[in-house]
Design a protein around this motif. Sequence first.
Motif, PDB file in Angstrom:
ATOM      1  N   GLY A  76      -6.887   3.587  -6.670  1.00 38.16           N
ATOM      2  CA  GLY A  76      -6.802   4.585  -5.621  1.00 38.16           C
ATOM      3  C   GLY A  76      -8.134   4.764  -4.916  1.00 38.16           C
ATOM      4  O   GLY A  76      -9.197   4.669  -5.534  1.00 38.16           O
ATOM      5  N   THR A  77      -8.059   5.008  -3.614  1.00 36.71           N
ATOM      6  CA  THR A  77      -9.256   5.262  -2.830  1.00 36.71           C
ATOM      7  C   THR A  77      -8.949   6.348  -1.799  1.00 36.71           C
ATOM      8  O   THR A  77      -7.880   6.341  -1.190  1.00 36.71           O
ATOM      9  N   GLN A  78      -9.875   7.271  -1.628  1.00 42.91           N
ATOM     10  CA  GLN A  78      -9.632   8.420  -0.772  1.00 42.91           C
ATOM     11  C   GLN A  78      -9.882   8.086   0.698  1.00 42.91           C
ATOM     12  O   GLN A  78     -10.899   7.476   1.040  1.00 42.91           O
ATOM     13  N   TRP A 106       0.850  -1.195   0.000  1.00 41.97           N
ATOM     14  CA  TRP A 106       0.000   0.000   0.000  1.00 41.97           C
ATOM     15  C   TRP A 106       0.886   1.246   0.000  1.00 41.97           C
ATOM     16  O   TRP A 106       1.897   1.292   0.715  1.00 41.97           O
ATOM     17  N   PHE A 107       0.481   2.214  -0.774  1.00 41.07           N
ATOM     18  CA  PHE A 107       1.131   3.519  -0.823  1.00 41.07           C
ATOM     19  C   PHE A 107       0.045   4.579  -0.668  1.00 41.07           C
ATOM     20  O   PHE A 107      -1.141   4.285  -0.802  1.00 41.07           O
ATOM     21  N   ARG A 108       0.463   5.814  -0.390  1.00 44.22           N
ATOM     22  CA  ARG A 108      -0.501   6.906  -0.319  1.00 44.22           C
ATOM     23  C   ARG A 108       0.118   8.178  -0.894  1.00 44.22           C
ATOM     24  O   ARG A 108       1.330   8.329  -0.903  1.00 44.22           O
ATOM     25  N   GLN A 109      -0.767   9.052  -1.340  1.00 42.59           N
ATOM     26  CA  GLN A 109      -0.311  10.309  -1.913  1.00 42.59           C
ATOM     27  C   GLN A 109      -1.248  11.419  -1.479  1.00 42.59           C
ATOM     28  O   GLN A 109      -2.444  11.402  -1.809  1.00 42.59           O
ATOM     29  N   ALA A 110      -0.690  12.374  -0.744  1.00 42.27           N
ATOM     30  CA  ALA A 110      -1.441  13.546  -0.320  1.00 42.27           C
ATOM     31  C   ALA A 110      -1.282  14.637  -1.371  1.00 42.27           C
ATOM     32  O   ALA A 110      -0.302  14.635  -2.127  1.00 42.27           O
ATOM     33  N   PRO A 111      -2.200  15.593  -1.421  1.00 45.06           N
ATOM     34  CA  PRO A 111      -2.102  16.665  -2.419  1.00 45.06           C
ATOM     35  C   PRO A 111      -0.779  17.410  -2.319  1.00 45.06           C
ATOM     36  O   PRO A 111      -0.364  17.802  -1.236  1.00 45.06           O
ATOM     37  N   GLY A 112      -0.117  17.555  -3.447  1.00 45.30           N
ATOM     38  CA  GLY A 112       1.139  18.284  -3.489  1.00 45.30           C
ATOM     39  C   GLY A 112       2.341  17.518  -2.979  1.00 45.30           C
ATOM     40  O   GLY A 112       3.444  18.076  -2.906  1.00 45.30           O
ATOM     41  N   LYS A 113       2.140  16.246  -2.646  1.00 40.98           N
ATOM     42  CA  LYS A 113       3.247  15.446  -2.125  1.00 40.98           C
ATOM     43  C   LYS A 113       3.492  14.236  -3.011  1.00 40.98           C
ATOM     44  O   LYS A 113       2.640  13.839  -3.805  1.00 40.98           O
ATOM     45  N   TYR A 157      -5.081   6.525  -1.277  1.00 38.26           N
ATOM     46  CA  TYR A 157      -4.357   5.297  -0.991  1.00 38.26           C
ATOM     47  C   TYR A 157      -4.414   4.347  -2.183  1.00 38.26           C
ATOM     48  O   TYR A 157      -5.493   4.143  -2.766  1.00 38.26           O
ATOM     49  N   TYR A 158      -3.259   3.762  -2.513  1.00 38.37           N
ATOM     50  CA  TYR A 158      -3.141   2.851  -3.637  1.00 38.37           C
ATOM     51  C   TYR A 158      -2.608   1.501  -3.186  1.00 38.37           C
ATOM     52  O   TYR A 158      -1.656   1.441  -2.402  1.00 38.37           O
TER      53      TYR A 158
END
Length: 125
Positions: free
Chosen positions: A118-120, A36-43, A94-95
């Motif tokens: 991806g799921t928020q 699992w990975f995650r990506q926040a806005p601008g990051k 989250y991916y």
Amino acid sequence: QVQLVQSGGGLVQAGGSLRLSCAASGRTFSNYGMGWFRQAPGKEREFVAAIRWSGGLTSYPDSVKGRFTISGDAAKNTVYLQMNSLKPEDTALYYCALAPWPVATMTLLTDYRYWGQGTQVTVSS
């Protein structure tokens, strides 16, 4: 080809829990592990958790260790992410991902070949 379909996620208050699921289908005969990975806005996208099916070895970064748990069923090509004690800084897309062949760390984006949609996850303070 391999398809990863995610479910779960949503909005939760700080301190709450959520569970994410990810099911792989298609040519899944090569499945070394999932993560699992995650990506926040601008990051940038960052590592959250991984599991190697052989031996069930798991790994986490310090930011989620003790709060998040990855589990799954290799035979069903399914992985879960249980997230407890959520914080506002956990808010991200989250991916899930699948690594078909053995890799050294399971923590790098390049370790994985296939990705979910991806799921928020949103954590309110």
